[in-house]
Scaffold this motif. Structure first.
Motif, PDB file in Angstrom:
ATOM      1  N   ARG A  13       0.844  -1.197   0.000  1.00 18.88           N
ATOM      2  CA  ARG A  13       0.000   0.000   0.000  1.00 18.88           C
ATOM      3  C   ARG A  13       0.876   1.242   0.000  1.00 18.88           C
ATOM      4  NH1 ARG A  13      -4.016  -2.746   4.310  1.00 18.88           N
ATOM      5  NH2 ARG A  13      -1.984  -3.364   5.091  1.00 18.88           N
ATOM      6  N   GLY A  14       0.467   2.227  -0.792  1.00 16.51           N
ATOM      7  CA  GLY A  14       1.209   3.483  -0.880  1.00 16.51           C
ATOM      8  C   GLY A  14       2.287   3.477  -1.954  1.00 16.51           C
ATOM      9  N   LEU A  15       2.553   2.323  -2.551  1.00 13.66           N
ATOM     10  CA  LEU A  15       3.562   2.235  -3.611  1.00 13.66           C
ATOM     11  C   LEU A  15       2.899   2.222  -4.976  1.00 13.66           C
ATOM     12  CD1 LEU A  15       5.887  -0.524  -2.093  1.00 13.66           C
ATOM     13  CD2 LEU A  15       6.120   1.958  -1.923  1.00 13.66           C
ATOM     14  N   ASN A  16       3.557   2.831  -5.946  1.00  9.24           N
ATOM     15  CA  ASN A  16       3.029   2.872  -7.307  1.00  9.24           C
ATOM     16  C   ASN A  16       3.897   2.033  -8.233  1.00  9.24           C
ATOM     17  OD1 ASN A  16       0.851   4.629  -6.773  1.00  9.24           O
ATOM     18  ND2 ASN A  16       2.260   6.347  -6.711  1.00  9.24           N
ATOM     19  N   CYS A  17       3.324   1.707  -9.382  1.00 11.85           N
ATOM     20  CA  CYS A  17       3.988   0.900 -10.403  1.00 11.85           C
ATOM     21  C   CYS A  17       5.373   1.479 -10.692  1.00 11.85           C
ATOM     22  CB  CYS A  17       3.126   0.904 -11.666  1.00 11.85           C
ATOM     23  SG  CYS A  17       3.756  -0.161 -12.957  1.00 11.85           S
ATOM     24  N   PRO A  18       6.382   0.664 -10.776  1.00 12.85           N
ATOM     25  CA  PRO A  18       6.393  -0.798 -10.838  1.00 12.85           C
ATOM     26  C   PRO A  18       6.689  -1.474  -9.494  1.00 12.85           C
ATOM     27  CG  PRO A  18       8.535  -0.021 -11.493  1.00 12.85           C
ATOM     28  CD  PRO A  18       7.699   1.213 -11.146  1.00 12.85           C
ATOM     29  N   LEU A  19       6.751  -0.708  -8.409  1.00  6.91           N
ATOM     30  CA  LEU A  19       7.171  -1.279  -7.120  1.00  6.91           C
ATOM     31  C   LEU A  19       6.306  -2.437  -6.620  1.00  6.91           C
ATOM     32  CD1 LEU A  19       8.455   1.898  -5.260  1.00  6.91           C
ATOM     33  CD2 LEU A  19       9.789   0.034  -6.232  1.00  6.91           C
ATOM     34  N   PRO A  20       4.962  -2.384  -6.704  1.00  4.24           N
ATOM     35  CA  PRO A  20       4.184  -3.541  -6.241  1.00  4.24           C
ATOM     36  C   PRO A  20       4.552  -4.839  -6.976  1.00  4.24           C
ATOM     37  CG  PRO A  20       2.762  -1.644  -6.401  1.00  4.24           C
ATOM     38  CD  PRO A  20       4.080  -1.259  -7.024  1.00  4.24           C
ATOM     39  N   ILE A  21       4.768  -4.756  -8.280  1.00  4.79           N
ATOM     40  CA  ILE A  21       5.136  -5.938  -9.063  1.00  4.79           C
ATOM     41  C   ILE A  21       6.530  -6.422  -8.662  1.00  4.79           C
ATOM     42  CG2 ILE A  21       5.722  -6.755 -11.394  1.00  4.79           C
ATOM     43  CD1 ILE A  21       2.742  -6.573 -11.028  1.00  4.79           C
ATOM     44  N   LEU A  22       7.465  -5.502  -8.512  1.00  6.89           N
ATOM     45  CA  LEU A  22       8.834  -5.892  -8.152  1.00  6.89           C
ATOM     46  C   LEU A  22       8.881  -6.554  -6.778  1.00  6.89           C
ATOM     47  CD1 LEU A  22      10.788  -2.759  -9.444  1.00  6.89           C
ATOM     48  CD2 LEU A  22      10.652  -5.024 -10.498  1.00  6.89           C
ATOM     49  N   LYS A  23       8.140  -6.005  -5.815  1.00  9.05           N
ATOM     50  CA  LYS A  23       8.113  -6.590  -4.476  1.00  9.05           C
ATOM     51  C   LYS A  23       7.398  -7.949  -4.479  1.00  9.05           C
ATOM     52  CE  LYS A  23       8.845  -2.457  -1.774  1.00  9.05           C
ATOM     53  NZ  LYS A  23      10.039  -2.870  -1.059  1.00  9.05           N
ATOM     54  N   ALA A  24       6.358  -8.074  -5.312  1.00  6.09           N
ATOM     55  CA  ALA A  24       5.657  -9.360  -5.428  1.00  6.09           C
ATOM     56  C   ALA A  24       6.577 -10.406  -6.044  1.00  6.09           C
ATOM     57  CB  ALA A  24       4.391  -9.201  -6.260  1.00  6.09           C
ATOM     58  N   LYS A  25       7.330 -10.013  -7.047  1.00  9.40           N
ATOM     59  CA  LYS A  25       8.266 -10.941  -7.687  1.00  9.40           C
ATOM     60  C   LYS A  25       9.286 -11.452  -6.669  1.00  9.40           C
ATOM     61  CE  LYS A  25      11.405 -11.266 -11.606  1.00  9.40           C
ATOM     62  NZ  LYS A  25      12.014 -10.589 -12.737  1.00  9.40           N
ATOM     63  N   LYS A  26       9.798 -10.556  -5.832  1.00  7.76           N
ATOM     64  CA  LYS A  26      10.765 -10.938  -4.806  1.00  7.76           C
ATOM     65  C   LYS A  26      10.121 -11.868  -3.770  1.00  7.76           C
ATOM     66  CE  LYS A  26      14.050  -9.006  -1.538  1.00  7.76           C
ATOM     67  NZ  LYS A  26      14.598  -7.807  -0.919  1.00  7.76           N
ATOM     68  N   ALA A  27       8.886 -11.559  -3.368  1.00 10.48           N
ATOM     69  CA  ALA A  27       8.178 -12.390  -2.393  1.00 10.48           C
ATOM     70  C   ALA A  27       7.880 -13.776  -2.960  1.00 10.48           C
ATOM     71  CB  ALA A  27       6.889 -11.704  -1.946  1.00 10.48           C
ATOM     72  N   LEU A  28       7.495 -13.842  -4.225  1.00  8.51           N
ATOM     73  CA  LEU A  28       7.215 -15.134  -4.859  1.00  8.51           C
ATOM     74  C   LEU A  28       8.459 -16.015  -4.900  1.00  8.51           C
ATOM     75  CD1 LEU A  28       4.889 -13.980  -7.762  1.00  8.51           C
ATOM     76  CD2 LEU A  28       4.290 -15.681  -6.013  1.00  8.51           C
ATOM     77  N   ALA A  29       9.628 -15.397  -4.996  1.00 10.19           N
ATOM     78  CA  ALA A  29      10.878 -16.161  -5.031  1.00 10.19           C
ATOM     79  C   ALA A  29      11.104 -16.912  -3.718  1.00 10.19           C
ATOM     80  CB  ALA A  29      12.052 -15.235  -5.321  1.00 10.19           C
ATOM     81  N   GLU A  30      10.497 -16.428  -2.632  1.00 11.23           N
ATOM     82  CA  GLU A  30      10.637 -17.072  -1.323  1.00 11.23           C
ATOM     83  C   GLU A  30       9.665 -18.241  -1.142  1.00 11.23           C
ATOM     84  OE1 GLU A  30      10.216 -14.105   1.737  1.00 11.23           O
ATOM     85  OE2 GLU A  30      11.506 -12.701   0.667  1.00 11.23           O
ATOM     86  N   LEU A  31       8.664 -18.342  -2.013  1.00  8.29           N
ATOM     87  CA  LEU A  31       7.641 -19.371  -1.884  1.00  8.29           C
ATOM     88  C   LEU A  31       7.990 -20.606  -2.702  1.00  8.29           C
ATOM     89  CD1 LEU A  31       4.395 -17.202  -2.174  1.00  8.29           C
ATOM     90  CD2 LEU A  31       5.478 -18.068  -0.098  1.00  8.29           C
ATOM     91  N   SER A  32       7.386 -21.708  -2.317  1.00  2.00           N
ATOM     92  CA  SER A  32       7.512 -22.950  -3.085  1.00  2.00           C
ATOM     93  C   SER A  32       6.393 -23.005  -4.119  1.00  2.00           C
ATOM     94  CB  SER A  32       7.392 -24.156  -2.157  1.00  2.00           C
ATOM     95  OG  SER A  32       8.429 -24.149  -1.209  1.00  2.00           O
ATOM     96  N   SER A  33       6.573 -23.828  -5.124  1.00  2.00           N
ATOM     97  CA  SER A  33       5.551 -24.010  -6.151  1.00  2.00           C
ATOM     98  C   SER A  33       4.231 -24.416  -5.498  1.00  2.00           C
ATOM     99  CB  SER A  33       6.006 -25.075  -7.136  1.00  2.00           C
ATOM    100  OG  SER A  33       5.040 -25.261  -8.134  1.00  2.00           O
ATOM    101  N   GLY A  34       3.145 -23.753  -5.899  1.00  2.00           N
ATOM    102  CA  GLY A  34       1.818 -24.058  -5.369  1.00  2.00           C
ATOM    103  C   GLY A  34       1.404 -23.191  -4.188  1.00  2.00           C
ATOM    104  N   GLN A  35       2.362 -22.490  -3.576  1.00  2.00           N
ATOM    105  CA  GLN A  35       2.006 -21.615  -2.457  1.00  2.00           C
ATOM    106  C   GLN A  35       1.397 -20.327  -2.992  1.00  2.00           C
ATOM    107  OE1 GLN A  35       5.784 -21.623  -0.135  1.00  2.00           O
ATOM    108  NE2 GLN A  35       4.458 -22.377   1.523  1.00  2.00           N
ATOM    109  N   VAL A  36       0.638 -19.631  -2.123  1.00  2.00           N
ATOM    110  CA  VAL A  36      -0.132 -18.462  -2.540  1.00  2.00           C
ATOM    111  C   VAL A  36       0.373 -17.204  -1.835  1.00  2.00           C
ATOM    112  CG1 VAL A  36      -2.443 -17.426  -2.583  1.00  2.00           C
ATOM    113  CG2 VAL A  36      -2.156 -19.870  -3.044  1.00  2.00           C
ATOM    114  N   LEU A  37       0.523 -16.146  -2.622  1.00  2.93           N
ATOM    115  CA  LEU A  37       0.906 -14.829  -2.132  1.00  2.93           C
ATOM    116  C   LEU A  37      -0.324 -13.924  -2.169  1.00  2.93           C
ATOM    117  CD1 LEU A  37       3.109 -12.732  -1.323  1.00  2.93           C
ATOM    118  CD2 LEU A  37       3.430 -12.319  -3.781  1.00  2.93           C
TER     119      LEU A  37
END
Length: 78
Positions: A13-37
């Motif tokens: 919240r409070g961040l504008n494009c492209p930061l939400p996508i970049l932070k989501a990409k980084k967070a997804l890298a921490e998850l295993s296949s099939g996990q939900v962000l």
């Protein structure tokens, strides 16, 4: 309809494009296949951005919600 279960919560919240996508990409890298962000954003463009992100990366966009100027997105890692 209930919200999908998730494994990791991301507040951009409070961040504008492209930061939400970049932070989501980084967070997804921490998850295993099939996990939900679960992503909480305030950028109105995030709805369109996460739809395109899912198409381009192969992650599954499970749901999107808008409520009181906040946008919530659920992505399942491929």
């Amino acid at each position: 309809m209930s919200n999908p279960d998730f494994d990791l919560d991301l507040d951009v919240r409070g961040l504008n494009c492209p930061l939400p996508i970049l932070k989501a990409k980084k967070a997804l890298a921490e998850l295993s296949s099939g996990q939900v962000l679960c992503i909480h954003a305030t950028d109105p463009g995030s709805t369109r951005d996460f739809q395109a992100f899912a198409r381009q990366t192969g992650h599954e966009l499970l749901a999107q919600r808008q409520e009181s100027g906040e946008f919530t997105h659920w992505l399942r890692k491929k």
